[in-house]
Design an enzyme around this catalytic site. Structure first.
Site, PDB file in Angstrom:
ATOM      1  N   GLY A 201      84.951 -40.486  33.902  1.00 13.72           N
ATOM      2  CA  GLY A 201      84.000 -41.578  33.777  1.00 13.72           C
ATOM      3  C   GLY A 201      82.749 -41.051  33.117  1.00 13.72           C
ATOM      4  O   GLY A 201      81.787 -40.716  33.779  1.00 13.72           O
ATOM      5  N   GLU A 203      80.606 -42.407  31.927  1.00 13.10           N
ATOM      6  CA  GLU A 203      79.603 -43.459  32.015  1.00 13.10           C
ATOM      7  C   GLU A 203      78.250 -42.977  32.522  1.00 13.10           C
ATOM      8  O   GLU A 203      78.144 -42.073  33.317  1.00 13.10           O
ATOM      9  CB  GLU A 203      80.107 -44.529  32.971  1.00 13.10           C
ATOM     10  CG  GLU A 203      79.032 -45.511  33.325  1.00 13.10           C
ATOM     11  CD  GLU A 203      79.575 -46.732  34.013  1.00 13.10           C
ATOM     12  OE1 GLU A 203      78.861 -47.721  34.072  1.00 13.10           O
ATOM     13  OE2 GLU A 203      80.706 -46.693  34.473  1.00 13.10           O
ATOM     14  N   TRP A 262      86.352 -34.194  33.852  1.00 14.15           N
ATOM     15  CA  TRP A 262      87.531 -35.053  33.720  1.00 14.15           C
ATOM     16  C   TRP A 262      88.794 -34.374  33.222  1.00 14.15           C
ATOM     17  O   TRP A 262      89.850 -34.988  33.221  1.00 14.15           O
ATOM     18  CB  TRP A 262      87.211 -36.261  32.837  1.00 14.15           C
ATOM     19  CG  TRP A 262      86.751 -35.984  31.446  1.00 14.15           C
ATOM     20  CD1 TRP A 262      85.458 -35.891  31.022  1.00 14.15           C
ATOM     21  CD2 TRP A 262      87.565 -35.789  30.289  1.00 14.15           C
ATOM     22  NE1 TRP A 262      85.425 -35.654  29.677  1.00 14.15           N
ATOM     23  CE2 TRP A 262      86.698 -35.581  29.204  1.00 14.15           C
ATOM     24  CE3 TRP A 262      88.948 -35.774  30.060  1.00 14.15           C
ATOM     25  CZ2 TRP A 262      87.160 -35.351  27.899  1.00 14.15           C
ATOM     26  CZ3 TRP A 262      89.403 -35.541  28.776  1.00 14.15           C
ATOM     27  CH2 TRP A 262      88.515 -35.338  27.715  1.00 14.15           C
ATOM     28  N   ASN A 280      79.533 -34.089  28.741  1.00 16.12           N
ATOM     29  CA  ASN A 280      78.194 -34.185  28.162  1.00 16.12           C
ATOM     30  C   ASN A 280      77.201 -34.752  29.174  1.00 16.12           C
ATOM     31  O   ASN A 280      77.577 -35.438  30.112  1.00 16.12           O
ATOM     32  CB  ASN A 280      78.225 -35.048  26.899  1.00 16.12           C
ATOM     33  CG  ASN A 280      78.785 -36.411  27.169  1.00 16.12           C
ATOM     34  OD1 ASN A 280      79.898 -36.538  27.670  1.00 16.12           O
ATOM     35  ND2 ASN A 280      78.041 -37.445  26.882  1.00 16.12           N
ATOM     36  N   ASP A 322      77.517 -35.234  21.811  1.00 19.24           N
ATOM     37  CA  ASP A 322      78.634 -35.602  22.676  1.00 19.24           C
ATOM     38  C   ASP A 322      79.740 -34.558  22.640  1.00 19.24           C
ATOM     39  O   ASP A 322      80.918 -34.885  22.603  1.00 19.24           O
ATOM     40  CB  ASP A 322      79.185 -36.981  22.286  1.00 19.24           C
ATOM     41  CG  ASP A 322      79.985 -37.595  23.417  1.00 19.24           C
ATOM     42  OD1 ASP A 322      79.953 -37.062  24.526  1.00 19.24           O
ATOM     43  OD2 ASP A 322      80.667 -38.596  23.178  1.00 19.24           O
ATOM     44  N   ASP A 324      81.483 -32.649  24.776  1.00 16.31           N
ATOM     45  CA  ASP A 324      81.942 -32.324  26.132  1.00 16.31           C
ATOM     46  C   ASP A 324      82.367 -30.868  26.197  1.00 16.31           C
ATOM     47  O   ASP A 324      82.990 -30.360  25.262  1.00 16.31           O
ATOM     48  CB  ASP A 324      83.180 -33.166  26.476  1.00 16.31           C
ATOM     49  CG  ASP A 324      82.817 -34.524  27.045  1.00 16.31           C
ATOM     50  OD1 ASP A 324      81.687 -34.955  26.847  1.00 16.31           O
ATOM     51  OD2 ASP A 324      83.688 -35.129  27.685  1.00 16.31           O
ATOM     52  N   ARG A 345      84.817 -28.232  22.011  1.00 12.69           N
ATOM     53  CA  ARG A 345      84.610 -29.367  21.111  1.00 12.69           C
ATOM     54  C   ARG A 345      83.704 -28.983  19.949  1.00 12.69           C
ATOM     55  O   ARG A 345      83.849 -29.461  18.842  1.00 12.69           O
ATOM     56  CB  ARG A 345      83.913 -30.510  21.862  1.00 12.69           C
ATOM     57  CG  ARG A 345      84.690 -31.152  22.945  1.00 12.69           C
ATOM     58  CD  ARG A 345      85.625 -32.183  22.384  1.00 12.69           C
ATOM     59  NE  ARG A 345      86.234 -32.905  23.480  1.00 12.69           N
ATOM     60  CZ  ARG A 345      85.740 -34.008  24.022  1.00 12.69           C
ATOM     61  NH1 ARG A 345      84.631 -34.527  23.568  1.00 12.69           N
ATOM     62  NH2 ARG A 345      86.360 -34.598  25.005  1.00 12.69           N
ATOM     63  N   TRP A 491      96.909 -34.082  19.021  1.00 15.36           N
ATOM     64  CA  TRP A 491      96.375 -34.575  20.300  1.00 15.36           C
ATOM     65  C   TRP A 491      97.264 -34.172  21.477  1.00 15.36           C
ATOM     66  O   TRP A 491      97.153 -34.690  22.574  1.00 15.36           O
ATOM     67  CB  TRP A 491      96.194 -36.105  20.239  1.00 15.36           C
ATOM     68  CG  TRP A 491      95.083 -36.600  21.094  1.00 15.36           C
ATOM     69  CD1 TRP A 491      95.190 -37.270  22.281  1.00 15.36           C
ATOM     70  CD2 TRP A 491      93.679 -36.468  20.860  1.00 15.36           C
ATOM     71  NE1 TRP A 491      93.953 -37.557  22.783  1.00 15.36           N
ATOM     72  CE2 TRP A 491      93.011 -37.077  21.934  1.00 15.36           C
ATOM     73  CE3 TRP A 491      92.920 -35.868  19.836  1.00 15.36           C
ATOM     74  CZ2 TRP A 491      91.612 -37.117  22.018  1.00 15.36           C
ATOM     75  CZ3 TRP A 491      91.545 -35.921  19.926  1.00 15.36           C
ATOM     76  CH2 TRP A 491      90.909 -36.541  21.008  1.00 15.36           C
TER      77      TRP A 491
END
Lengths: 584, 282
Positions: A201, A203, A262, A280, A322, A324, A345, A491
């Site tokens: 999340g 968020e 995550w 992040n 961003d 992460d 990343r 991926w």
């Protein structure tokens, strides 16, 4: 700048209630998975009992029945459909034990399959609540085995332990409140009888955390927040705050600082440390949070017995792109030294001393890195280039800010998909992607019906002929020994074997095998949908098997830009493919 | 896109009949219109016990009545941006399923937003929102509020324009005094309880949260705040592009609600000062 917030009251109509569909009942109740089985997973060729194929996560199998000489003959043994009306990304790593395969699938489903016949033993469809809206597809990356349990996490942030023979729920624990933006997609890690989990999340408003529970009961043992200032707990008692309050965060922003955990973690028995990555920091605008924002974009080394942070290494201080830091950190030995490797990343490959987190070396594993000129090996900090988007509050006219091009893109030089390490070649096999992003401030944007200062971004491939690149990275020299270029972004996870092989999947639908020394493509098979899962291998009745989930999805198709034209024709799917050599 | 939308509109107005039945015909045949409102968003859409209440909910009920159908209110969460919300709720639907609504309420009525989102049509502007700073009444509204917040606590809703503004205003000297809340209503409660000196947020949310205690606060209009680029915006409705008869029907319904004074009544019932949109249509 990705503020993954989604809550929508929709009813996923196709989801069946949380029921186990019992198709057949196992007769003999074999011994359960033990701590020793988990520690020895990398050496035991008859099973794959945990994420990473061994606690260190090297994804290396000592099997050599299948090798560079005969892999061209590899054929399907059977295939299994996940069924259902909904498909999307299948990112799981299957587990194999006692003749059964346990594999998770999109929409928080898990299947137990007879490894010999491909027949379903049971299926568990987790009932997802109406209010859920995960940010980044509906993937699940795998389960964990312990004793007679198979444990996996769900999109509504629950941890579910099922009886591995019946598929019935033994215990179920809420990891956090999905209504507050928490979710779960990674495979749990088992260390010394504890099931260790992070939270998803990205968020705003959430704070990352690593939790340890008694694997047999689900009872919480310790919890360790990943943002400084938050209190940790051990056995119900306070066990000290993370870091130092307001050392690297201004005001009360640490309370909602992000750093989600995550992507799961690995365990190194030599140092008795868990290596766990963090995402992040929030909010997206780095200008509002001057400071390093610890422990965002870091690998944390955590004591599995107490939940204490023993050391940390931060890849991107005050992240403004961003990047992460959730990618895996893998223990390996080189020149008699106990090291750990991490492909971030942000485009750099880091070698750390895994006993203390000190930087040993750092070098690029992608062709272009704009945000930093390099990593200072003395201080361990990046030498930042001027590639940050401007401060949106400084915009004079309220119009679109200056566009800055930065590579890698926020989807990273490498994303969640785990790399592999072969102690035979002493090479890491890194599923990399070559892309950058246009980044700008977007003053005229709106959020929840209100004016907002947003960031705009468009992902752009760096080269015309490929985005994905499977790269063999020499951790000693920092050189790329070989590479395989792929049109669409890679991926899926990687597997290395003592047979001199490296396996990985492509969004175009192939599972491919390469010569670990030269990178020569030796075999491929079209699975019918994109392969973004993690391959595994094991031995059964004297034959070596390879399995991989197939089903295109994940974060890539959710982002448009110039990448879309490379992937928009790809069809979804949902199946497990199992391969072996034909009997002589 | 925008020109063609106007063109279509002209055709409808001129009475060129649609060959196929329109979405509005379907709505009238079924007798129901689905309207998306944000969840947990007082005073616009919120639950009180089992009942869904709020300004946006009542507006939906009113325009549905004018069209002659029953409103089916769909409560939706806010995604990263309004553009995501329009995709999830109006023109595509979310990938977890659930379909779309006919109309979304509380969509900024902005020409730029319309140009960037050609899958939807923005209509029926009904309110002018404005960012204000609420201070406890003993403070001088004519004083330098930004200077005040270098010394005193100010509340904001997390991840909003007011949040980002105050975190960077006065060269970062306010940053350490910014207190974050998940909802404006909680910040206003803290302000009324004396735990904060100010709250920066949309006027409607402050007024709605303060209710009768609004007299204990002074509202400072931010016209003179340096570096704050936008302090006001219009709110309207969104329908799917091509649903022109529906667009016209809700447009004229909102126009009637405005001119009859009904809109002002609805806002007043929630303690909010009704401010008409700066333009009713583009």
């Amino acid at each position: 700048m990705l503020i993954y917030s989604n809550r929508l009251h929709v009813r996923p109509a196709a989801l069946i209630a949380g029921v186990s569909l019992l198709c057949s009942v196992g007769t003999a109740h074999a011994a359960g998975v033990t701590d020793q089985d988990i520690i020895n997973d990398a050496q035991t060729t008859a099973d794959v009992v945990g994420w990473g194929i061994g606690p260190r996560g090297q994804r290396y199998s000592p099997l050599k029945t299948l090798n560079t000489e005969n892999v061209a003959k590899l054929v399907p043994a059977w295939t299994f459909s996940f069924g259902g009306e909904k498909q999307r990304g299948q990112e799981a790593q299957p587990l194999v034990h006692d003749g059964k395969i346990f594999v998770t699938a999109s929409y928080s489903r898990i299947f137990a399959i007879d490894a010999k016949t491909g027949e379903e033993l049971w299926q568990y469809d987790h009932r997802l609540p109406d209010g859920i809206l995960p940010c980044c597809d509906v993937v699940n990356r795998g389960a964990a085995l312990y004793d007679n349990l198979v444990i996996f996490g769900t999109l509504d942030a629950q941890l579910v332990a099922l009886d591995r023979d019946s598929g019935k729920v033994v215990w179920k624990e809420k990891l956090d409140d999905y209504k507050a933006g928490y979710s779960f997609t990674s495979a749990p890690l088992i260390v010394k009888g504890k099931v260790i989990t992070g939270v998803s999340g990205g968020e705003f408003g959430i704070v990352g955390r690593v939790d340890a529970r008694d694997a047999k009961t689900g009872e919480l043992i310790w919890t360790r927040p990943t943002v400084e200032g938050h209190m940790g707990y051990l056995n119900g008692k306070e066990s000290g705050i993370t870091g130092e309050l307001n050392a690297t965060w201004p005001g009360d922003l640490w309370k909602t600082g992000g750093a989600a955990t995550w992507a799961g973690g690995n365990y190194d028995p030599d140092t008795n440390l868990i290596f766990w990555g963090t995402g992040n920091p929030a909010p997206w605008n780095a200008h509002t949070r001057p400071g390093d924002n610890l422990y965002s974009t870091s690998t944390l080394a955590i004591d599995p017995d107490t939940g204490k942070i023993v050391w940390h290494y931060q890849f991107t201080p005050n992240d403004g792109w961003d990047y992460d830091g959730v990618n895996e950190t893998i223990a390996f030995d080189m020149d008699g030294k106990k090291l750990a490797a991490h492909a971030d990343r942000n485009g750099f490959f880091y070698i750390l001393d895994r006993s203390n987190g000190k930087l040993v070396n750092a070098f690029p594993f992608v062709k272009q890195i704009d945000w930093a000129k390099g990593i200072d090996l003395e201080t361990g900090r990046p030498i930042e280039a001027s590639a940050r988007a401007g401060d949106p509050s400084k915009s004079e006219d309220g119009k679109k800010g200056e566009v800055v091009f930065v590579a890698p893109s926020f989807l990273g030089g490498k994303n969640w998909m785990p790399m592999a390490y072969s102690p035979d070649t002493n090479l890491f096999y890194v599923p990399a992607n070559e892309w950058g992003m246009d980044l700008w401030n977007e003053p005229i944007t709106y959020k929840k019906g209100a004016a907002y200062l947003g960031a705009g971004f468009t992902i752009k491939p760096l080269f015309e002929d490929y985005i994905g690149a499977l790269r063999a990275v020499d951790p000693k020299s920092g050189q790329i020994v070989w590479e395989y270029k792929n049109d669409a972004p890679l991926w899926g996870g990687v597997l290395a074997t003592a047979g001199g092989l490296v396996f990985t999947g492509t969004p175009e639908g192939y599972l491919k095998a390469f010569d670990a020394k030269t990178g020569k493509e030796l075999w491929k098979f079209q699975t019918g949908s994109g392969v973004v899962g993690c391959p595994v291998t094991w031995e059964m009745d004297g034959e070596q098997f390879v399995a991989v989930p197939s089903g295109w999805g994940g974060a890539v198709p959710l982002w448009g830009g110039d990448v879309a034209k490379k992937v928009k024709y790809l069809n979804q799917g949902g199946s497990l493919w199992v391969f072996k050599l034909p009997k002589a | 896109m925008f020109k063609s939308a106007i063109l279509t509109l002209v055709c409808v107005a001129a009475g060129f009949a649609h060959a196929a039945s329109s979405r509005l015909d379907d709505i009238r045949e079924v007798g129901e219109i689905t309207v998306a409102v944000y969840e947990n968003f007082p005073p616009f859409s919120f639950r009180e016990g089992n009942q869904l209440r709020g300004i946006d909910v009542e507006i939906a009920e009113e325009f549905a009545a004018k069209i002659g159908v029953k409103p089916i209110i769909r409560v939706v969460g806010a995604d990263e941006s309004v553009e995501d919300d329009l995709r999830n709720n109006i023109w595509k639907g979310h990938y977890l399923g659930g379909g779309v609504a006919d109309v979304m309420v509380h969509v900024p009525f902005d020409r730029e937003l319309q140009l960037r989102n050609d899958r939807v049509r923005l209509v029926g502007a009904y309110y002018r929102e404005q960012i204000v700073i609420a201070l406890s009444a003993e403070h001088n509204p004519a004083g330098d509020v930004l200077e005040l917040f270098t010394r005193e606590k100010v509340g904001v809703e997390l991840d909003t324009l007011a949040d980002f503004y105050l975190l960077t205003a006065n060269a970062g000297r306010i940053r350490h005094n910014v207190v974050h809340f998940t909802r404006v209503a909680d910040a206003v409660t803290a302000l009324l309880a004396g735990r904060l000196t100010g709250v920066m947020a949309p006027r409607s949310e402050i007024e709605g949260a303060a209710g009768k205690r609004i007299d204990e606060l002074v509202l400072v209009e931010p016209g003179r705040l340096p570096g704050l680029m936008r302090t006001g915006w219009d709110l309207g409705l969104a329908v799917k592009q091509g649903h022109d008869a529906l667009a016209e029907a809700v447009q004229s319904a909102l126009g009637e609600l405005h001119s009859s004074g009904r809109l002002a009544e609805i806002f007043a019932a929630y303690g909010v000062t009704y401010q008409p949109a700066s333009q009713m249509r583009f």
